[in-house]
Design an enzyme around this catalytic site. Structure first.
Site, short mmCIF file in Angstrom:
data_model
loop_
_atom_site.label_atom_id
_atom_site.label_comp_id
_atom_site.label_asym_id
_atom_site.label_seq_id
_atom_site.Cartn_x
_atom_site.Cartn_y
_atom_site.Cartn_z
N ILE A 247 -4.45 -1.17 -3.36
CA ILE A 247 -3.70 -1.28 -2.11
C ILE A 247 -3.10 0.07 -1.73
O ILE A 247 -2.79 0.89 -2.60
CB ILE A 247 -2.60 -2.38 -2.26
CG1 ILE A 247 -2.08 -2.84 -0.90
CG2 ILE A 247 -1.48 -1.92 -3.19
CD1 ILE A 247 -1.31 -4.15 -0.97
N CYS A 248 -2.97 0.30 -0.42
CA CYS A 248 -2.27 1.47 0.11
C CYS A 248 -1.46 0.99 1.30
O CYS A 248 -1.04 -0.17 1.33
CB CYS A 248 -3.24 2.60 0.47
SG CYS A 248 -4.37 2.22 1.82
N ARG A 249 -1.21 1.80 2.29
CA ARG A 249 -0.43 1.37 3.44
C ARG A 249 -1.24 0.45 4.35
O ARG A 249 -0.78 -0.61 4.74
CB ARG A 249 0.10 2.56 4.24
CG ARG A 249 0.97 2.13 5.43
CD ARG A 249 1.57 3.30 6.18
NE ARG A 249 0.61 4.31 6.55
CZ ARG A 249 -0.13 4.27 7.66
NH1 ARG A 249 -0.04 3.28 8.49
NH2 ARG A 249 -0.97 5.25 7.91
#
Length: 114
Positions: free
Chosen positions: A65-67
């Site tokens: 996951i990231c932004r």
């Protein structure tokens, strides 16, 4: 190597509660708000720190996951090419927050997604 079109992807709403989650955002983004059980390794540090994923459940995929999903897609592609079973989390922490999933911060403020 897996092409972007073939990259395994999962929606936040479909993730199990006990998901093995790798957060590849930068340090300030992590400090502002993250999933409580996530492991934090910024994308640029992943090749040097990949051994830190050894504690993830052996037969389960690593959800990345990231932004918003771009950096995590690159990380998942690299992990898959390196022999890991990695899945990109569509929509990233923005989707995580929108789904009402629990978040914590490291800076003493209410958690938020930067």
């Amino acid at each position: 190597m897996v092409s972007p079109a073939e990259l395994p992807t999962a929606e936040v709403r479909d993730l199990p509660a006990d998901v093995a989650l790798l957060d590849v955002r930068e340090h300030d983004e992590w400090a502002a708000g993250h999933a409580p059980a996530a492991v934090h390794i910024p994308l640029g540090e992943l090749p040097a720190r990949v051994n830190e994923l050894a504690g993830f459940p052996e037969n389960d995929p690593v959800y990345v996951i990231c932004r918003s999903g771009g950096r995590s897609a690159r990380a998942a592609m690299w992990l898959n090419a390196s022999g890991w079973d990695a899945v990109n989390v569509a929509g990233g922490m923005g989707a995580w927050a929108s789904e009402g999933r629990h978040m914590v911060s490291e800076n003493g403020t209410d958690p938020e997604v930067l």
